[in-house]
Design a protein around this motif. Structure first.
Motif, short mmCIF file in Angstrom:
data_model
loop_
_atom_site.label_atom_id
_atom_site.label_comp_id
_atom_site.label_asym_id
_atom_site.label_seq_id
_atom_site.Cartn_x
_atom_site.Cartn_y
_atom_site.Cartn_z
N LYS A 80 34.57 34.77 54.86
CA LYS A 80 34.64 36.35 55.28
C LYS A 80 33.89 37.48 54.14
O LYS A 80 34.21 38.17 54.54
N GLY A 81 32.62 36.74 52.89
CA GLY A 81 32.70 37.81 52.09
C GLY A 81 33.52 38.54 51.44
O GLY A 81 32.48 39.66 50.68
N LYS A 82 34.69 38.46 51.39
CA LYS A 82 35.15 39.12 50.42
C LYS A 82 36.70 38.74 50.12
O LYS A 82 37.57 37.43 50.08
N VAL A 83 36.84 39.31 49.05
CA VAL A 83 38.58 38.43 48.11
C VAL A 83 38.81 39.73 47.60
O VAL A 83 39.05 40.64 46.89
N GLU A 84 40.86 39.46 48.07
CA GLU A 84 41.31 40.28 47.92
C GLU A 84 42.48 39.51 47.04
O GLU A 84 43.17 38.59 47.64
N LEU A 85 43.50 40.41 46.21
CA LEU A 85 44.95 39.87 45.49
C LEU A 85 45.19 40.04 46.62
O LEU A 85 46.04 40.96 47.17
N SER A 86 46.00 38.93 46.67
CA SER A 86 47.62 39.57 47.57
C SER A 86 48.64 40.00 46.86
O SER A 86 49.22 40.27 46.06
N LYS A 87 49.37 41.12 48.10
CA LYS A 87 50.21 42.34 48.13
C LYS A 87 51.20 41.59 47.59
O LYS A 87 52.57 41.73 46.25
N PHE A 88 51.95 40.51 48.07
CA PHE A 88 53.38 39.80 47.73
C PHE A 88 52.62 38.88 46.61
O PHE A 88 54.34 39.39 45.33
N LYS A 89 51.87 38.35 46.22
CA LYS A 89 52.18 37.89 44.31
C LYS A 89 51.78 39.56 43.86
O LYS A 89 51.91 39.18 42.33
N GLU A 94 40.06 44.13 39.59
CA GLU A 94 38.45 45.03 39.08
C GLU A 94 37.58 44.50 39.54
O GLU A 94 36.95 44.69 39.98
N PRO A 95 37.59 43.43 38.65
CA PRO A 95 36.61 42.43 39.05
C PRO A 95 36.51 41.83 40.39
O PRO A 95 35.49 41.89 40.90
N LEU A 96 37.03 41.90 40.66
CA LEU A 96 37.39 41.11 42.77
C LEU A 96 36.10 42.33 43.33
O LEU A 96 35.30 42.40 44.17
N ASN A 97 37.31 43.76 42.86
CA ASN A 97 36.36 44.96 43.67
C ASN A 97 34.90 45.02 43.00
O ASN A 97 34.30 44.91 44.38
N PHE A 131 54.47 38.77 40.46
CA PHE A 131 53.63 38.93 38.83
C PHE A 131 53.94 40.15 38.50
O PHE A 131 53.60 39.67 36.68
N SER A 132 54.85 41.21 38.39
CA SER A 132 54.85 42.31 37.69
C SER A 132 56.18 42.93 38.25
O SER A 132 56.75 43.37 36.82
N GLN A 133 56.38 42.54 39.07
CA GLN A 133 58.11 42.94 39.38
C GLN A 133 59.28 42.08 38.82
O GLN A 133 59.96 42.11 38.62
N VAL A 134 59.11 40.98 39.55
CA VAL A 134 59.64 39.83 39.53
C VAL A 134 59.75 39.07 38.65
O VAL A 134 60.12 38.97 37.54
N ILE A 135 58.31 38.68 38.06
CA ILE A 135 58.15 37.98 36.58
C ILE A 135 57.43 38.64 36.07
O ILE A 135 55.99 38.93 36.64
N ARG A 136 58.06 39.35 35.27
CA ARG A 136 57.29 40.59 35.24
C ARG A 136 56.43 39.46 33.47
O ARG A 136 56.59 39.15 32.39
N LEU A 146 48.23 40.18 34.40
CA LEU A 146 47.07 39.07 34.37
C LEU A 146 46.61 39.04 35.93
O LEU A 146 45.75 39.29 36.36
N TYR A 147 48.27 38.68 37.07
CA TYR A 147 47.18 38.84 37.53
C TYR A 147 46.53 39.87 38.13
O TYR A 147 45.59 40.13 39.45
N GLU A 148 47.60 41.44 38.37
CA GLU A 148 46.32 42.60 39.07
C GLU A 148 45.54 42.73 37.63
O GLU A 148 44.52 43.22 38.80
N SER A 149 44.96 42.20 37.00
CA SER A 149 43.84 42.01 36.33
C SER A 149 42.65 42.17 36.69
O SER A 149 41.26 42.09 36.73
#
Length: 261
Positions: free
Chosen positions: A206-215, A235-238, A219-224, A229-232
């Motif tokens: 697809k020529g595109k990489v996105e972060l999973s909304k669930f993950k 920016e490099p993916l964008n 990794f921010s609300q469930v496993i704090r 790290l995952y959210e960080s």
């Protein structure tokens, strides 16, 4: 659901940690008491590398279900659709093997390979997918093969180890609690490898990489995580997506110019 996810994740993590020590017949506290630091470090790496697959199997299953429902974004929706057939085939294979054990009238003694066997199609799919990835071109340029080859070697080694483990299990070399642990670990690790490799292939196509909304939520609300790290990675993916889009635009433009000539 946040607390349910948290309980499931940490329960699987703790269960895996404890069960791994029993299955490998190693007591880390005894190693520490006997000052066997080198053995302790080796076992710690083994423990960390193995146990994480148990809770991550749960995360990958939920992530796939959410992606299939379309709540994880368009990219993840098409990704879930692309691996649906593989998952269905593996599930049918598991049911078929399970029915054989159910109907053979022989008392089940945990020396079977039914659970571990389910993971093998995922490993075969992963190896085949990695070969497919090496043939993919993005903006007219082939992907870097060196990291793919490394991944291929790692998956191949894991496949060989899993195969030899199941052979030993089928021969009755392991006790019941060890046999179940080995099979579950092979299944969980195989599924994680399969989803990771499959998403990598889909993103390259697809020529595109996105972060999973669930993950991102997990990794921010469930496993704090303090470092998020995952959210960080967002920016490099964008940035990478923008560069890929520009490269594809230049490549398309050059093709049109060649066509006019």
């Amino acid at each position: 659901m946040k607390y349910f996810h948290r309980v499931m994740f940490y329960s699987l993590l703790v269960l895996s940690l404890v069960w791994t020590c029993f299955a490998l017949k190693t007591n880390p506290f005894l190693l520490l008491y006997d000052c066997e630091f080198i053995e302790l470090v080796k076992f710690t790496y083994i423990l960390g590398g193995i146990t994480i697959f148990w809770p991550m199997f749960y995360v990958e299953i939920i992530d796939y279900l959410i992606s299939a429902s379309g709540r994880n974004g368009k990219l993840y929706k098409t990704y879930a659709s692309s691996i649906q057939k593989d998952i269905v085939v593996s599930f049918i294979a598991a049911l078929t093997l399970g029915s054989i054990y159910w109907l053979d009238l022989v008392k089940y003694n945990f020396s079977g390979i039914d659970l571990g066997y389910v993971g093998f199609p995922f490993l075969i799919y992963s190896i085949y997918t990695l070969f497919q990835i090496m043939r993919i071109k993005v903006a007219g340029k082939p992907v870097r093969k060196s990291p793919i080859i490394v991944m291929l070697v790692v998956v191949a080694i894991f496949t060989i180890l899993a195969y030899s483990t199941l052979v030993k299990n089928s021969s009755g070399e392991y006790e019941a609690y060890q046999a179940i642990w080995f099979q579950l670990t092979i299944l969980f690790a195989s599924f994680f490898i399969f989803t990771s490799v499959s998403f990598q292939k889909h993103s390259l196509e697809k020529g595109k990489v996105e972060l999973s909304k669930f993950k991102k939520y997990f990794f921010s609300q469930v496993i704090r995580s303090k470092n998020r790290l995952y959210e960080s990675l967002g920016e490099p993916l964008n940035t990478m997506n923008k560069n890929t889009l520009q490269a594809k635009a230049k490549y398309s433009s050059s093709l049109r110019k060649k066509g006019k000539k």
